[in-house]
Design an enzyme around this catalytic site. Structure first.
Site, PDB file in Angstrom:
ATOM      1  N   ASP A 115      44.772  46.951  49.690  1.00  0.00           N
ATOM      2  CA  ASP A 115      43.952  46.770  48.107  1.00  0.00           C
ATOM      3  C   ASP A 115      44.176  45.229  48.203  1.00  0.00           C
ATOM      4  OD1 ASP A 115      42.774  48.131  46.089  1.00  0.00           O
ATOM      5  OD2 ASP A 115      44.009  46.658  45.003  1.00  0.00           O
ATOM      6  N   ASP A 136      31.465  40.274  47.682  1.00  0.00           N
ATOM      7  CA  ASP A 136      31.087  40.940  49.232  1.00  0.00           C
ATOM      8  C   ASP A 136      31.407  39.943  50.286  1.00  0.00           C
ATOM      9  OD1 ASP A 136      30.002  42.897  47.592  1.00  0.00           O
ATOM     10  OD2 ASP A 136      27.919  42.249  47.928  1.00  0.00           O
ATOM     11  N   GLU A 147      37.633  47.900  47.047  1.00  0.00           N
ATOM     12  CA  GLU A 147      38.279  47.080  47.692  1.00  0.00           C
ATOM     13  C   GLU A 147      39.505  47.407  48.284  1.00  0.00           C
ATOM     14  OE1 GLU A 147      39.658  46.960  43.199  1.00  0.00           O
ATOM     15  OE2 GLU A 147      37.890  47.023  44.456  1.00  0.00           O
ATOM     16  N   ASN A 170      35.291  38.911  41.350  1.00  0.00           N
ATOM     17  CA  ASN A 170      33.853  39.326  40.959  1.00  0.00           C
ATOM     18  C   ASN A 170      33.384  38.580  39.596  1.00  0.00           C
ATOM     19  OD1 ASN A 170      32.810  40.880  43.229  1.00  0.00           O
ATOM     20  ND2 ASN A 170      33.997  42.643  42.428  1.00  0.00           N
TER      21      ASN A 170
END
Length: 357
Positions: A225, A242, A268, A233
């Site tokens: 993770d 991304d 993620e 973000n």
């Protein structure tokens, strides 16, 4: 005043069908507006399927998503790919299957024509043979030879056309076979990172667990993770997020071997299946991935502004005979949670010391 005309229905049943479709479409649109979901085709398709209520799995999953408020583009695409894409994949496969049937029918026609021409040639040879005897004159013999040469040329031309047709059909069938393989591969890949998706992960884990159970071989599962990914973000936008996901997926892919599999497991989160790998070897491999991720200093193109430290936490579980796939995933999740709670950017594996920066 609107110029839109009301649809004309040929029968009451048709009117009922259209009314139902309009009702579901309206419900899907209202749901998208109410929950402020991204206005993408996949979202509409999912909400329409939910409104129609014809798929119990979709109804249950979307109910949970609405309750949690977890309607991110990734989660929507994930549900769409797992529950609606298979229908599209099936449609693609059926279309390719129809084209294969057409090519097979074409081959059978060619073979039938070849057999017919062969029979005709055989009959001509018999006629010529029956017409030649001891009393045959030179003129008759010359005419028979001319006829034989003509039939032989005709048969040669027909054979050439048959071979060309068979070659073309063979090439078309091979092309369709590759298209079918491409459809299958696309259905098993995450479109953003190009690593395997959750569907491929589920199938691979079941298969490898059966092998480990049968042969008594090692099997490890790691779940990764990205740490504080929401911060990336929020600070730089989803496009940059991304790109980070792509880079992380590439780092994992570059470090695993052929029989291993990496899949995008969640937004993620990534899962790594490591067949024939003991816990010690798995921990060494995963820590190398952790270190390479942390040492990769990412900067924004153009401005060269650093993205800051990007790290990931990992949890590793080792298969024990009697475990189910769900048991193995749950154990890896527990180790991941422990790695997060102990400060992130570390590897947690049962029976091994924590690896951290």
């Amino acid at each position: 005043m609107s110029d839109t005309k009301a649809p004309v229905f040929s029968c009451p049943e048709e009117q009922k069908v259209f009314s139902r479709v309009y009702k579901y479409a309206d419900m899907a649109t209202r749901l998208m507006e109410e929950f402020k979901t991204p206005p993408f085709p996949n979202t509409y398709a999912l909400m329409y399927a939910y409104a129609a209520g014809e798929n119990d799995d979709i109804a249950l999953i979307v109910d949970e998503m609405l309750e949690k408020g977890d309607l991110s583009p990734y989660e929507i695409d994930n549900v769409y790919s797992r529950h609606l894409c298979p229908m599209q994949d099936q449609a693609k496969r059926e279309k390719i299957g129809q084209r294969v049937d057409e090519q097979i029918s074409s081959v059978l026609d060619l073979v039938g024509t070849g057999v017919e021409n062969s029979d005709q040639f055989e009959n001509v040879l018999k006629q010529i043979g029956n017409g030649i005897g001891e009393s045959t004159s030179l003129d008759q013999l010359s005419a028979a030879i001319t006829n034989l040469m003509s039939e032989n040329q005709r048969m040669a031309n027909q054979s050439r056309k048959l071979n060309e047709g068979l070659k073309e059909s063979r090439e078309q069938i091979e092309l369709l076979r590759r298209e079918l393989e491409d459809v299958r591969n696309e259905s098993m890949r995450d479109p953003l990172t190009t690593v395997h998706n959750r569907r491929a992960f589920d199938m691979k884990l079941v298969a490898e667990l059966e092998v480990a159970q049968k042969n008594g071989s090692h099997l490890c599962l790691a779940i990764a993770d990205l740490d504080h990914f929401k911060r990336v973000n929020d600070s730089f936008g989803h496009r940059i997020g991304d790109e980070v996901l792509k880079i992380f997926a590439a780092i994992i892919s570059e470090n695993i071997k052929g029989q291993d599999l990496v899949a995008r497991y969640g937004g993620e989160e990534f899962a790594i299946i490591l067949p024939a790998t003991d816990i010690q070897s798995a921990a060494q491999l995963i820590d190398r991935i952790r270190l390479q991720t942390f040492q990769r200093k990412l900067v924004l193109k153009g401005s060269k502004k650093p993205l800051g430290d990007v790290s990931a936490s990992f949890g590793i579980a080792q298969f024990v005979p009697g475990m189910t796939p769900a048991d193995l995933v749950e154990l890896a999740d527990q180790r991941l949670y422990l790695a997060k709670s102990q400060g992130r950017n570390r590897v947690q594996a049962e029976g091994l010391k924590t690896s951290a920066a």
